[in-house]
Motif scaffolding. Sequence first.
Motif, short mmCIF file in Angstrom:
data_model
loop_
_atom_site.label_atom_id
_atom_site.label_comp_id
_atom_site.label_asym_id
_atom_site.label_seq_id
_atom_site.Cartn_x
_atom_site.Cartn_y
_atom_site.Cartn_z
N PRO A 90 -36.50 4.84 -41.51
CA PRO A 90 -35.97 6.08 -41.65
C PRO A 90 -36.34 6.46 -43.12
N GLU B 3 -44.20 1.01 -36.86
CA GLU B 3 -42.62 1.69 -37.00
C GLU B 3 -42.43 1.69 -38.44
N ILE C 18 -46.73 5.30 -27.56
CA ILE C 18 -45.62 6.05 -28.20
C ILE C 18 -45.28 7.34 -27.34
N GLY D 263 -42.69 9.39 -27.79
CA GLY D 263 -42.14 10.50 -28.59
C GLY D 263 -43.03 11.60 -29.00
N TYR E 216 -44.12 10.27 -35.67
CA TYR E 216 -43.55 10.51 -34.15
C TYR E 216 -42.06 10.50 -34.36
N SER E 217 -41.36 11.02 -33.54
CA SER E 217 -39.99 10.70 -33.22
C SER E 217 -39.84 9.14 -33.16
N ASP E 218 -38.32 8.81 -33.40
CA ASP E 218 -37.95 7.42 -33.51
C ASP E 218 -38.67 6.71 -34.60
N ASN E 219 -39.43 7.37 -35.67
CA ASN E 219 -39.89 6.61 -36.76
C ASN E 219 -41.05 5.86 -36.54
N TYR E 220 -42.07 6.32 -35.43
CA TYR E 220 -43.17 5.68 -35.09
C TYR E 220 -44.17 6.32 -35.75
#
Length: 301
Positions: free
Chosen positions: A286, A283, A246, A248, A268-272
Motif C-alpha cells: 500500500p 502485488e 486481476i 479489480g 489496479y485495486s487491491d494493490n495489484y
Amino acid sequence: MKMKTRKILLIAADLLLAVICIFQFIFNSRDGVKVYKIKEIPEELIIYSSESEDPVILTKKGEDWVLGTEEFKANPFYVDAMIQKLSEIKAVDKVGSVKNEAFINRYELNEEHCISVMARKNGEMIRSIQIGKNDSGNSQVYATIDGQKDIYLVAGNLRNVFGKSAEELRYKIVYEVAEITSALVTDYSQPEEIKWNLSNSAAGDSISWLFTSGDDVEADPVKAAEWFRTLSCTTVKNWLPKDFVIDGQKIYSVVISTGTDKIILDIYSDNYGTCNLSSCPFELTPESVARIMKTQWDLAK
C-alpha cells in the motif's frame, strides 16, 4: 640443597611440558581447519531441499542469473552469496562419517532434512555439498563436501544461504532506470478520468519542471523530483503467476519515458499491478501504491 635442586628441575619440567602442550594445541588447531577452494565460477546451481518437490535451478545467462525454465531474474545478492560460500568452504572439524547411519541421522544429512547443492560449469560438476543441521550457535553446519564420506563442521550458516525457495530468490525489482524525461498519467480513480503529463528539461546545471497537459498549475521542483525518483524503480511485494487474472478495476496508469524507452505501469485495486516489461502481474505494498499515485495538485507549488 638437593631438595631445592630437585624442586627447580620439577618446575622446569612442568614449564617445558606446558610449552609443549601450547605448541601442540596451536599446531593441531591450524591443522584441524581444512579449506576447500575452487577457482572456477559456476554457470549452473542445482539445489534440492525437503521443503520443495522440485529443485531450484539457477543458470547464468549473460550478466544475470535466471531461475528455472521461465528464466525469471534471480536476486544477484543471494546468488553472489551462494557462489562465495561454494568457492571457499572452511571445514572446522571432522565429526563422523556417512558410512555410519547414526551419524547421518544425528547431523540431519538424511533426505528428510538435507539440502543438496551442486555447482556446474560447462556441464561438469565442480562442487557439491550436502548440508545438514546447524550447530547449537546457528553459525556453523554439519556437511559433506564433494562426495566425500567424512562429515565436517563447516563455518557459516549455509542453510540460510542455500535454503531459500525459488520465490524468495526471485528478483523483486520490476524495472530500474537512471533517468526519466516525462510521465503521462491517466487517473481512473476520480469520478471522471483525468490525464496530465509532467516533463523535465535540463538547462545548464538547473532542471525545469513543466506540466504540459492537465490543469494550469506550476510544478514544485522538489516534489516533482521526488516523484520521478519513485517512478525510476518499482519493487514488488509478491510476484503473481503468469495466468493470474486481476478482477479489480484499473485505477491509475503512468507511461514513463526515459528518452529511449517507454515503460507502462498500471495500478489496479487491491494493490495489484502490471508492467509492459514484465510477463507476470504482481502485488505492491500500500505504501508503494501511495507513493506512485500522485495527482497534479500533490506535485504543485
